[in-house]
Design an enzyme around this catalytic site. Structure first.
Site, mmCIF file in Angstrom:
data_model
loop_
_atom_site.group_PDB
_atom_site.id
_atom_site.type_symbol
_atom_site.label_atom_id
_atom_site.label_comp_id
_atom_site.label_asym_id
_atom_site.label_seq_id
_atom_site.Cartn_x
_atom_site.Cartn_y
_atom_site.Cartn_z
ATOM 1 C CG ASP A 23 -1.295 2.800 5.197
ATOM 2 O OD1 ASP A 23 -0.352 2.332 5.856
ATOM 3 O OD2 ASP A 23 -2.001 3.738 5.601
ATOM 4 C CG ASP A 47 -4.221 0.154 1.037
ATOM 5 O OD1 ASP A 47 -5.261 -0.035 1.699
ATOM 6 O OD2 ASP A 47 -3.748 1.281 0.849
ATOM 7 C CD GLU A 57 -4.065 8.471 1.722
ATOM 8 O OE1 GLU A 57 -4.782 7.804 2.487
ATOM 9 O OE2 GLU A 57 -3.234 9.308 2.133
ATOM 10 N NE ARG A 110 -1.665 8.288 6.664
ATOM 11 C CZ ARG A 110 -2.374 8.383 5.535
ATOM 12 N NH1 ARG A 110 -2.232 9.437 4.747
ATOM 13 N NH2 ARG A 110 -3.206 7.421 5.193
ATOM 14 C CG ASP A 111 -0.098 9.430 12.856
ATOM 15 O OD1 ASP A 111 -0.513 9.459 11.667
ATOM 16 O OD2 ASP A 111 -0.649 10.046 13.776
ATOM 17 C CD GLU A 112 -3.084 4.943 8.062
ATOM 18 O OE1 GLU A 112 -3.987 4.211 7.638
ATOM 19 O OE2 GLU A 112 -3.077 6.176 7.883
#
Length: 973
Positions: A466, A479, A741, A470-472
């Site tokens: 996605d 998606d 986003e 970041r922490d993802e």
């Protein structure tokens, strides 16, 4: 040189693939011809185990009468492991020609059988090295070889990320190996040709291994060790000698291990490297390893192993920083000029123990300071400690960052300015072949296209993530499915999605539910539009590449997903239970909510219908007549329920959101007059909102498609060209170089959307690309013959501020081009169609007798199969070749040369100098010329010898003065 040639031979989508475990690999090719209308009528394939000898081939198809030139399955004797197979192709065409043999290509097998693995998984002895240490492990082995080596292959993998060296030299250029799979069920291994790196007598092999996705921090809750608590490696080196003998070197208990200079390495957080701890020569023979520790056998079953399936992750481009500056907060920052994904490589000459720190971020705040808020807990921090022995160069090994800006600390003498020559950005992503291009006359739309492509590159790092910062960085299913059609136009994603879909099937729940992310590392599953990736993605791969095998492989998974939905609640024709993301991040959401206003039941039931339709279509491709009937009946019942539930007795959609109307139209849930009403209402919603959208993740990808398909293309174009928030071009006005986003990730006043979820590299809204390619440029396919075997060229020409568009796509058959250019007087359409395909071309507002093709009439042109005059244009069926159509722009001429007395009168009553100087710069007597307009048509002024017509400015002035539209694509009488 023959005038028909076979080229670009591929096996399982790849050119000369090394290390396949496919027992019946498929080959494809492309053909060049100097004649239009060329079709293949037959082929011959030969496979040999000897490169230059096909006298006694292992497999010879002989003359095979067929037009099939993609995915031809090998049909010879069973293949052996560890073996290279050579193949060549020739074809015959419909012009009575036989090609020469193609150049010889090859594929090489890896390991087919479990017992062929002699290696053991190994890991450092936990009594000597703590498995929980953050430091990367080093593992090594010395071995002796004989002279006269003819070939050597390494088959290797790791749990954690690994890198191999032989005799002090890095093996291969792949990064982040073995990639991210559902490790508990599937672990990829890689194959490397190391023949040139080995020598007779003493050799050594070394492996570094770090936590990576296997046991590092994943997702936002700080979870670790999701797949295991111990890193490990598996390596098997097969050496062959000139005398026919073989030798195998494997990982086992004899290996030695230590830690080294990588003290810390995490996907999200970065890497710490202390060069003072480097152990020079550690992967070379004769290195002193007496103080190194021992290894033990790791308890990982070999049954999980699969050969590399997707494109390896590599450095695909390097970018030099554009500038360096000092922020108001006093930070020294590099600007790469592009929001990118990868790593920084830098060179430094400093005394030992100097610590250089790089912090990576995507954007600057309103004050011009580097902004880290949207990273959440991700650190994106790289630390390097020098060893002080002269210039030293470093780039992180086992991490990647998403960034445009880099804050630099500790670099020697940086207060006097950094030298940009010491820094280099390395772009990292799955090394997919670029296949698609789009450009048009609007520079901002061209930047949007670049942003779409950069967003895809940054988020296709082994899995379709996605976001990359970041922490993802997770493989969100929703998606992936909304973007896949755009993705497969831009880049060749056959292997990429084949691998990811196999992980989806592996992680699918026993009841058919589909996790939110693949590979699955968070809680939650089976939201509508997210779980539907199980059906939409394999179908789209099939459409793009004609890959029937992926439908065969995924059919059980596809069917399980539809049956999962069917089993929910007490009505098998509706989906009105469970958690759903709905129209995620839609602008019609309540304040402080991520969930759009479109009811979950409508979204869920609409996608239920769509997945059922695609499952039915898949059953039809696979000749499963029983399932075709069952899912046709189910689809009809779902549609009936949908209409009963959401369509009023007067034929209107009961839910007044843009997304509800979009899904209803896109998934064919209504027909005839009701469909016309729903489309009209959608268009009016857009007009009432001053050509702005309100859709989220679910509605946005289909919005412009539904408008254009239902007769409202002008509205769709105005949505594309809208520059104010919310729109696709609003981020472009703010300097975006990737897709955001949120429509307003950066607000007009310079403030940010919430830090909780504000990625500036998030490809989902880039799905507009699909409409740009298929509709604006007009490059599409007849889906009854996938992979662009039957091409549709149907451009929507014109529209405000667009006079030119071009799309190209390198399909399985070859290059396809659709380009158009419109002036006041002429329309030009240029088309390129590859050999062994046909195309249906539509020339809007054309007349057969008015069209010339390459300066001759249509009836004289070669390559044309069929020609038909229609009310709104000319329909042409052509064979392969390049075509150049040109015809008069009747609409444009009518507008330019019409003597509209109302406009003349209005012009005469206004200030004249500004208007006429825009029209004829330097004119000496504007009032006199204007007076002549009372009796002369506008054409006379166009013919003025000083005229330098700026029609765009003139039209805007006319509109301002008259309060009526006078655009080049609209005649208002």
């Amino acid at each position: 040189m023959n005038d028909i040639q076979v080229f670009n031979l591929t096996c399982e989508y790849q050119i000369n693939p090394l290390g396949l475990d496919v027992k019946k690999p498929r080959v494809s090719w492309k053909t060049h011809s100097d004649k239009r209308g060329t079709l293949q009528i037959a082929y011959q394939i030969q496979v040999s185990q000897t490169e230059n000898n096909f006298q006694n081939p292992l497999w010879d198809t002989g003359y095979t009468e067929t037009d099939q030139s993609i995915h031809i399955e090998y049909g010879g004797p069973d293949l052996a492991s560890f073996t290279r197979y050579y193949y060549r192709v020739k074809v015959w065409d419909n012009h009575g020609r036989e090609s020469e043999w193609s150049e010889v290509a090859w594929w090489e097998t890896a390991l087919f059988e479990l017992e062929e693995w002699k290696a053991k998984w190994i890991t450092p002895n936990p009594e000597e090295i703590d498995p929980a240490t953050k430091a990367a492990f080093l593992l090594r082995k010395e071995f002796l070889l004989k002279d006269n080596i003819t070939s050597a292959r390494i088959y290797a993998t790791g749990v954690g990320l690994y890198e191999i060296s032989i005799n002090g030299e890095r093996v291969g250029n792949d990064l982040l190996t073995p990639g991210w799979t559902s490790y508990s069920k599937r672990i990829q291994y890689q194959t490397y040709d190391v023949t040139s790196q080995l020598k007779g007598q003493s050799n050594a092999v070394g492996i570094m291994v770090a936590d990576g996705w296997f046991k590092g921090n994943l997702a936002w809750e700080g979870k670790r060790n999701l797949y295991g608590e111990k890193r490990g490696v598996l390596l098997q080196l097969l050496v062959r000698y000139q005398d026919g003998t073989e030798e195998v070197i494997v990982t086992d208990e004899s290996w030695k291990t230590s830690t080294g200079p990588i003290l810390y390495s995490e996907i999200y957080h970065g890497e710490t490297y202390d060069a003072r701890l480097e152990q020079g020569g550690w992967s070379e023979p004769s290195f002193y390893d007496a103080k190194w520790k021992h290894v033990i056998v790791h308890d990982i079953p070999l049954t999980k192993l699969v050969a590399q399936e997707n494109n390896p992750t590599r450095v695909t481009e390097t970018i030099k920083p554009q500038s360096v500056f000092v922020t108001p907060a006093g930070d020294t920052v590099l600007d790469m000029g592009q929001n990118m994904v990868g790593r920084m490589r830098f060179t430094v000459d400093a005394k030992a123990g100097t610590k250089i720190i790089l912090n990576h971020a995507e954007i600057l705040d309103n004050d011009g300071n580097i902004y880290f808020g949207n990273l959440r807990t991700a650190k994106q921090k790289v630390e390097y400690i020098t060893k002080g022995e002269g210039p030293e160069t470093y780039a992180p090994y086992f991490t990647f960052q998403g960034f445009r800006y880099v804050k630099v600390e500790g670099y020697p003498d940086q207060e006097n300015g950094l030298s940009l020559d010491h820094f280099l950005g390395e772009v990292i992503h799955s090394d997919m072949l670029p296949t698609g291009e789009f450009e048009c006359s609007n520079p901002m739309v061209n930047q949007l296209q670049k942003n779409i492509q950069w967003g895809q590159r940054g988020n296709f790092v082994d899995v379709p993530t996605d976001c990359p910062q970041r922490d993802e960085r997770l493989g969100w299913t929703g998606d992936a499915q909304v973007f896949i059609r755009t993705a497969l136009f831009n880049y060749h994603g056959g292997p990429f999605f084949t691998k990811w879909l196999r992980d989806l099937e592996a992680d699918q729940l026993p009841d058919g539910g589909v996790p939110f992310v693949i590979p699955n590392v968070i809680d939650g599953h089976s939201s509508a539009a997210w779980g539907d990736a199980a059906v939409i993605c394999p179908w789209t791969v099939y459409l793009s590449y004609g890959d029937k095998r992926i439908l065969e492989e995924q059919y059980t998974s596809m069917k399980a997903w539809v049956e999962y939905i069917r089993s929910q609640g007490d009505n098998e024709f509706a989906w009105n239970t469970g958690f759903h993301f709905g129209d995620w991040l839609a602008l019609d959401a309540k304040e402080d909510s991520y969930f759009g206003a479109t009811p979950n039941e409508l979204v869920a039931t609409a996608f239920y219908a769509y997945s059922t339709q695609l499952l039915r279509d898949t059953a039809n491709v696979l000749n499963n007549a029983e399932d075709v009937k069952e899912y046709t009946d189910l689809l009809n019942q779902i549609k009936k329920h949908y209409r009963d539930e959401f369509i009023t007795p007067l034929g209107r959609l009961a839910v007044s959101t843009q997304t509800a109307h979009v899904l209803t139209l896109m998934f064919d849930l209504v027909v005839d007059k009701v469909k016309e009403r729903v489309a009209k209402d959608l268009n009016e919603m857009i007009l009432e909102n001053d050509y702005h959208l309100q859709t989220g993740f679910v509605g946005t990808p289909y919005l412009n498609l539904t408008l254009s398909d239902n007769g409202y293309h002008e509205t769709a174009m105005k949505l594309l060209l809208q520059e104010s928030y919310p729109s696709w071009l609003y981020p472009v006005t703010k300097g975006a170089t990737t897709i955001w986003e949120h429509w307003d990730g950066l607000k007009e006043d310079g403030s940010f959307w919430s830090d909780d979820m504000n990625s500036f590299n998030h490809y989902a809204y880039g799905a507009i690309g699909d409409w740009m390619y298929r509709v604006v440029a007009g490059l599409n396919m007849d889906e009854s013959e996938p992979a662009y075997k039957k091409i549709l060229i149907q451009p929507e020409i014109g529209g405000r501020e667009m006079t030119y568009a071009r799309a190209s796509h390198n399909s399985m058959y070859g290059q396809i081009v659709s380009a158009w250019n419109i002036t006041h007087e002429q329309i030009r359409i240029e088309v390129e169609i590859p050999v062994n395909t046909t195309a249906h071309i539509f020339l809007p507002n054309a007349k057969i007798e008015d069209v010339v093709e390459s300066d001759i009439t249509l009836k004289e042109a070669t390559g044309i199969i069929n020609l038909l005059q229609k009310e709104n244009g000319v329909s042409i069926v052509v064979g392969s070749g390049s075509y150049h159509f040109m015809y008069t722009n009747e609409r444009g001429l009518k507008q330019i040369y019409s003597d509209d007395s109302r406009i003349i009168d209005l012009l005469a009553g206004e200030e004249t100098k500004e208007i006429l100087e825009a029209f004829v710069p330097g004119i000496s007597n504007p009032n006199g010329v204007l007076a002549s307009l009372r009796i002369q048509p506008i054409k006379k002024l166009l013919d003025h010898p000083m005229a330098k017509v700026n029609r765009e400015k003139l039209n805007k002035l006319i509109g301002k003065l008259n309060s009526i539209e006078f655009e080049l694509d609209t005649v208002k009488q």
